[in-house]
Design a protein around this motif. Sequence first.
Motif, PDB file in Angstrom:
ATOM      1  N   ARG A  21      -1.513  21.443  -2.237  1.00 37.72           N
ATOM      2  CA  ARG A  21      -1.669  21.112  -0.823  1.00 37.72           C
ATOM      3  C   ARG A  21      -0.316  20.735  -0.223  1.00 37.72           C
ATOM      4  NH1 ARG A  21      -5.969  16.568  -0.460  1.00 37.72           N
ATOM      5  NH2 ARG A  21      -4.780  15.873  -2.220  1.00 37.72           N
ATOM      6  N   PRO A  22      -0.143  20.987   1.065  1.00 38.17           N
ATOM      7  CA  PRO A  22       1.090  20.556   1.715  1.00 38.17           C
ATOM      8  C   PRO A  22       1.266  19.046   1.584  1.00 38.17           C
ATOM      9  CG  PRO A  22      -0.163  21.999   3.156  1.00 38.17           C
ATOM     10  CD  PRO A  22      -1.022  21.709   1.964  1.00 38.17           C
ATOM     11  N   ALA A  23       2.507  18.609   1.555  1.00 39.68           N
ATOM     12  CA  ALA A  23       2.812  17.194   1.321  1.00 39.68           C
ATOM     13  C   ALA A  23       2.133  16.287   2.335  1.00 39.68           C
ATOM     14  CB  ALA A  23       4.318  16.980   1.351  1.00 39.68           C
ATOM     15  N   ARG A  24       1.982  16.724   3.569  1.00 41.27           N
ATOM     16  CA  ARG A  24       1.393  15.856   4.592  1.00 41.27           C
ATOM     17  C   ARG A  24      -0.091  15.602   4.359  1.00 41.27           C
ATOM     18  NH1 ARG A  24       1.784  20.841   6.558  1.00 41.27           N
ATOM     19  NH2 ARG A  24      -0.045  21.741   7.552  1.00 41.27           N
ATOM     20  N   LYS A  25      -0.723  16.367   3.466  1.00 40.75           N
ATOM     21  CA  LYS A  25      -2.154  16.206   3.204  1.00 40.75           C
ATOM     22  C   LYS A  25      -2.432  15.482   1.889  1.00 40.75           C
ATOM     23  CE  LYS A  25      -3.783  20.285   5.641  1.00 40.75           C
ATOM     24  NZ  LYS A  25      -4.559  21.517   5.482  1.00 40.75           N
ATOM     25  N   THR A  26      -1.431  14.929   1.259  1.00 43.73           N
ATOM     26  CA  THR A  26      -1.640  14.314  -0.048  1.00 43.73           C
ATOM     27  C   THR A  26      -1.712  12.801   0.051  1.00 43.73           C
ATOM     28  OG1 THR A  26       0.718  14.151  -0.510  1.00 43.73           O
ATOM     29  CG2 THR A  26      -0.388  16.172  -1.208  1.00 43.73           C
ATOM     30  N   THR A  27      -2.397  12.205  -0.898  1.00 40.39           N
ATOM     31  CA  THR A  27      -2.456  10.748  -0.945  1.00 40.39           C
ATOM     32  C   THR A  27      -1.112  10.157  -1.349  1.00 40.39           C
ATOM     33  OG1 THR A  27      -3.283  10.860  -3.202  1.00 40.39           O
ATOM     34  CG2 THR A  27      -4.915  10.672  -1.450  1.00 40.39           C
ATOM     35  N   GLU A  28      -0.272  10.956  -2.037  1.00 44.28           N
ATOM     36  CA  GLU A  28       1.055  10.464  -2.400  1.00 44.28           C
ATOM     37  C   GLU A  28       1.869  10.140  -1.163  1.00 44.28           C
ATOM     38  OE1 GLU A  28       1.572  14.044  -4.056  1.00 44.28           O
ATOM     39  OE2 GLU A  28       0.573  13.584  -5.916  1.00 44.28           O
ATOM     40  N   LEU A  29       1.785  10.986  -0.156  1.00 48.40           N
ATOM     41  CA  LEU A  29       2.538  10.743   1.070  1.00 48.40           C
ATOM     42  C   LEU A  29       2.022   9.493   1.774  1.00 48.40           C
ATOM     43  CD1 LEU A  29       4.671  11.602   3.141  1.00 48.40           C
ATOM     44  CD2 LEU A  29       2.868  12.845   4.317  1.00 48.40           C
ATOM     45  N   ILE A  30       0.718   9.338   1.826  1.00 44.77           N
ATOM     46  CA  ILE A  30       0.142   8.162   2.480  1.00 44.77           C
ATOM     47  C   ILE A  30       0.580   6.891   1.743  1.00 44.77           C
ATOM     48  CG2 ILE A  30      -2.020   6.995   3.032  1.00 44.77           C
ATOM     49  CD1 ILE A  30      -3.231   9.876   3.281  1.00 44.77           C
ATOM     50  N   ALA A  31       0.498   6.904   0.427  1.00 46.34           N
ATOM     51  CA  ALA A  31       0.916   5.739  -0.358  1.00 46.34           C
ATOM     52  C   ALA A  31       2.404   5.473  -0.181  1.00 46.34           C
ATOM     53  CB  ALA A  31       0.592   5.955  -1.833  1.00 46.34           C
ATOM     54  N   TYR A  32       3.204   6.532  -0.136  1.00 50.08           N
ATOM     55  CA  TYR A  32       4.654   6.386   0.046  1.00 50.08           C
ATOM     56  C   TYR A  32       4.964   5.746   1.394  1.00 50.08           C
ATOM     57  CZ  TYR A  32       9.446   7.769   1.109  1.00 50.08           C
ATOM     58  OH  TYR A  32      10.762   7.761   1.495  1.00 50.08           O
ATOM     59  N   VAL A  33       4.370   6.246   2.460  1.00 51.45           N
ATOM     60  CA  VAL A  33       4.641   5.724   3.801  1.00 51.45           C
ATOM     61  C   VAL A  33       4.195   4.262   3.908  1.00 51.45           C
ATOM     62  CG1 VAL A  33       4.023   5.948   6.244  1.00 51.45           C
ATOM     63  CG2 VAL A  33       4.615   7.972   4.921  1.00 51.45           C
ATOM     64  N   VAL A  34       3.021   3.949   3.391  1.00 50.44           N
ATOM     65  CA  VAL A  34       2.527   2.570   3.452  1.00 50.44           C
ATOM     66  C   VAL A  34       3.444   1.631   2.673  1.00 50.44           C
ATOM     67  CG1 VAL A  34       0.628   1.065   2.688  1.00 50.44           C
ATOM     68  CG2 VAL A  34       0.137   3.200   3.874  1.00 50.44           C
ATOM     69  N   THR A  35       3.897   2.064   1.510  1.00 47.44           N
ATOM     70  CA  THR A  35       4.764   1.220   0.694  1.00 47.44           C
ATOM     71  C   THR A  35       6.124   1.022   1.344  1.00 47.44           C
ATOM     72  OG1 THR A  35       3.620   2.099  -1.249  1.00 47.44           O
ATOM     73  CG2 THR A  35       5.652   0.884  -1.638  1.00 47.44           C
TER      74      THR A  35
END
Length: 92
Positions: A21-35
């Motif tokens: 999946r594109p990076a903007r649709k991953t939980t990794e990106l969400i966790a990264y931005v929140v952190t």
Amino acid sequence: MTNVKNRDNSTTHRDHVTETRPARKTTELIAYVVTVLAVLVTALVVNDDGDNTVDPFSAEQAMRYITFLTIGYMVARGLAKSGSRGLTRDND
């Protein structure tokens, strides 16, 4: 693998494997931005207490942690993409 009938009734095999999946649709990106936001807020909130002591969580430390988070995120995305194929094959 998908079988498709041609006009002359022969069969064509098509393999379509999508990449991760594109990076903007991953939980990794969400966790990264929140952190990263948590590190920035912590660096802003925790400061000198006014007694001429050293700032316990300075901007330099915050940037170091954000750099470490960025490296970790890039490694995670690289590992996710390394396990996938970007193959699209059409046999006509």
